[in-house]
Design an enzyme around this catalytic site. Structure first.
Site, PDB file in Angstrom:
ATOM      1  N   LYS A  76      -1.395  10.156  10.620  1.00  0.00           N
ATOM      2  CA  LYS A  76      -2.336   9.978   9.523  1.00  0.00           C
ATOM      3  C   LYS A  76      -3.537  11.018  10.079  1.00  0.00           C
ATOM      4  O   LYS A  76      -3.951  10.983  11.105  1.00  0.00           O
ATOM      5  CB  LYS A  76      -2.809   8.519   9.250  1.00  0.00           C
ATOM      6  CG  LYS A  76      -3.664   8.393   8.196  1.00  0.00           C
ATOM      7  CD  LYS A  76      -4.146   6.704   7.799  1.00  0.00           C
ATOM      8  CE  LYS A  76      -5.120   6.638   6.880  1.00  0.00           C
ATOM      9  NZ  LYS A  76      -5.464   5.171   6.654  1.00  0.00           N
ATOM     10  N   SER A 151      -4.665   3.404   1.856  1.00  0.00           N
ATOM     11  CA  SER A 151      -5.193   4.876   2.129  1.00  0.00           C
ATOM     12  C   SER A 151      -4.130   5.771   2.906  1.00  0.00           C
ATOM     13  O   SER A 151      -4.198   6.995   2.750  1.00  0.00           O
ATOM     14  CB  SER A 151      -6.654   5.006   2.785  1.00  0.00           C
ATOM     15  OG  SER A 151      -6.590   4.438   4.246  1.00  0.00           O
ATOM     16  N   SER A 175      -4.424  -0.889   4.033  1.00  0.00           N
ATOM     17  CA  SER A 175      -4.177   0.596   3.983  1.00  0.00           C
ATOM     18  C   SER A 175      -2.873   1.040   4.544  1.00  0.00           C
ATOM     19  O   SER A 175      -2.383   2.099   4.370  1.00  0.00           O
ATOM     20  CB  SER A 175      -5.229   1.605   4.454  1.00  0.00           C
ATOM     21  OG  SER A 175      -6.478   1.616   3.511  1.00  0.00           O
TER      22      SER A 175
END
Lengths: 484, 108
Positions: A76, A151, A175
């Site tokens: 990420k 997210s 997330s």
């Protein structure tokens, strides 16, 4: 095909030298390019990946191997990577190259894995749909008109489309777990302190925790082994050893007490979601687990409490973006105050600004007691509710999200509607507990449904073991979206 | 909306004034333009109305919880552990000169 194999199988094939890392990495990079319209990646590090693959092959040829030697994964874009762009999904860090690696990044490097690139995400991890990214929305591989969740939406989309077998994520209020649920994956938010936060760009420091997104519990356990452990560079890192794989996956399910909080099986949750969750609980019963009714009476206070604490911490953390030391700097500033105000106005997107403003408001003179202090008290009430429930059960189960993936654009105009997505996940962060989402079926539209398992502090083993044993009996985690 | 049955959502709605938005924006060092003001006013009012539901939860006598680990933070020896990495750190700075961060003139 090469990409059909799990992370664990690929690791073993590499060790046995049935495939080379160069061949596998090339294949992953080709798939990333082929499915670039998913927008799962912000940066693809082709040359870095190919040279790491060559180094892994040389190591394997010498008969040496680390935990994940030669296995391609993705990070990420919230994890700092030395020499490779780290944007956090923001214009603020559009050109930011970190001078150091996050501890998690270092862990995967040490383990010998190959980093394909950095995945798309909601800006500064603030969002539940990946739509707040400066680099655009990500498509859900199960339905390109729907969000992948957020997210960690890019990581989830990349794993769901079989571009990589595993990716890192972070979870402040859901997330990792919500995108895992929306994309039919296994996503673990470890206990607070299990995984180092060093070099993970901070959103809300008392809630943030990194973890794996993979297709199976077995793969997630392997990634957790790689990521977890004490780090002197993170002052909240737990000085505790990480359980071995046999413990993480082999803890007995027979006799395990699964607690069903009545608040999580509320009639306001999508009926198909509840049906699939109940179906998987029946499988657990066949495996010898028992179901008990429990209550988390203050769960509903979790959302308002979270939307004070997380923005308050964010407003403080994000004050470091000042246009001076790193990040976007406004061209349009004659005075220092203009430089701050314009750099931040230009560099941050709307949702990030909204949260900074809410957090600043909650912490401002005259409002502190009514908002921040009240929220901290509710945080303890919520943690105590979990502790009471765990007197009657070993693991708490329920839906990860009240619905399956929603259409792109459906909630962008209503921040509060977006926030309610986190209703079953963010209390887990407030209490610092581990939470795991696993696929447990599909709704009538063919969209994956997620089952959440919540454990006692530092008891990831019960979650992963239960999930692993369920995944021996079911094949939801092996389903593949059409066209990939 | 997804209220839990046991938890009657507060009916109270909060509205924040333009002046409040500007005050907070200044504290947060974020320029908010006239065109954006209404949108932030609406967004913040919506969130504060949600947050208002906190007051339906009784917290009498409850100690605030700042952190999920109710333990003392670790301390380390008071020793220098960082080496001088100024040049590496300043590589990502937007404007530097002679090893210093440059900002608009603050003192005449």
């Amino acid at each position: 095909m090469l990409h059909d194999h799990s992370l664990t199988v690929l690791r073993d094939m590499l060790r046995r030298r049935e495939i080379s890392s160069t061949e596998l990495t090339r294949h992953c990079l080709d798939r990333v390019a082929q499915y670039s319209d998913l927008n799962a990646f912000i940066t693809v590090d082709e040359s870095g990946a190919m040279s790491a693959a060559a180094a892994a092959d040389a190591q394997l040829a010498r008969g040496e191997s680390g935990l994940l030697t030669g296995v391609p994964i993705a990070h990420k874009d919230i994890f700092c990577t030395k020499g490779v762009l780290t944007t956090c999904g923001s214009k603020m860090l559009e050109n930011f190259i970190s001078p150091y690696d996050a501890t998690v990044v270092e862990c995967f490097d040490q383990a010998g894995s190959v980093i394909i690139g950095k995945t798309n995400m909601d800006e500064f991890a603030m969002g539940s749909s990946n739509e707040t990214s400066f680099f655009g929305s990500v498509k859900n591989p199960w339905d390109p008109d729907r969000v992948p969740g957020g997210s960690s939406g890019g990581s989830a989309a990349a794993v769901a489309a079989y571009l990589v077998a595993g990716a890192t994520g972070t979870d402040t209020g859901g997330s990792i777990r919500q995108p895992a649920a929306f994309c039919g994956l296994t996503g673990l938010k470890p206990s607070y302190g299990r995984v180092s936060r060093y070099g993970m760009i901070a959103f809300a420091s008392s809630l943030d925790q990194g973890g794996p997104i993979a297709r199976s519990a077995e793969d997630a356990a392997l990634m957790l082994q790689c990521m977890a452990g004490f780090d002197p560079l993170d002052s909240t890192s737990m000085n505790a050893s990480t359980p071995d794989l046999a413990t993480l996956l082999g803890t007995e399910v027979r006799g395990l007490k699964l607690g069903l909080p009545k608040e999580f099986f509320d009639e306001s949750v999508d009926g198909q979601v509840l049906e699939k969750v109940r179906d998987s609980l029946a499988v657990f019963e066949r495996l010898g687990a028992t179901l008990v009714d429990v209550s988390l009476p203050n769960s509903a206070a979790g959302i308002p409490c979270y939307y004070v604490i997380a923005p308050a911490e964010a407003s403080s953390n994000l004050s470091r973006f000042d246009g001076v030391r790193f990040g976007h700097r406004s061209e349009n500033a004659d005075e220092l105050l203009d430089l701050y105000e314009n750099s931040r106005a230009e560099g941050f997107g709307e949702e990030v600004k909204r949260r900074i403003l809410i957090g600043t408001y909650a912490l401002s003179a005259g409002y502190y007691d009514a908002y921040y202090l009240k929220a901290q008290k509710i945080r303890r009430v919520i943690a105590q509710d979990f502790a009471s429930a765990f007197e009657q059960c070993d693991v708490i189960v329920g839906p990860t999200s009240p619905t399956t993936a929603f259409p792109i654009g459906a909630k962008t105009q209503d921040p509060v509607a977006m926030y309610l997505n986190d209703i079953f996940t963010n209390t887990v962060n407030l209490a610092g507990l581990p939470g795991l989402s696993i696929p447990c079926g599909f709704d009538a539209a063919g969209l994956p449904v997620g089952l959440q398992l919540i454990g006692k502090f530092m008891d990831e083993a019960s979650l992963l073991s239960a999930a692993h044993q369920l995944q021996q009996e079911t094949d939801w985690h092996q389903r593949m979206p059409a066209g990939y | 909306m997804l209220p839990f049955l046991q938890f009657p959502p507060s009916r109270k709605t909060v509205s924040i004034s333009e002046k409040d938005v500007l005050r907070v924006a200044h504290l947060a060092r974020i320029r908010v333009s006239k065109d954006e003001l209404g949108r932030y006013q609406e967004g913040l009012s919506g969130i504060l109305s949600l947050v208002e539901q906190m007051h339906d939860c009784n917290t009498d006598g409850v100690e605030p919880m700042a952190h999920p680990q109710d333990i003392q933070l670790r301390l380390r020896e008071d020793q220098v552990t960082e080496s001088d990495r100024r040049d590496a750190m300043q590589e990502s700075a937007p404007k530097v000169g002679e090893g210093l961060y440059l900002v608009p003139r603050v003192i005449e």
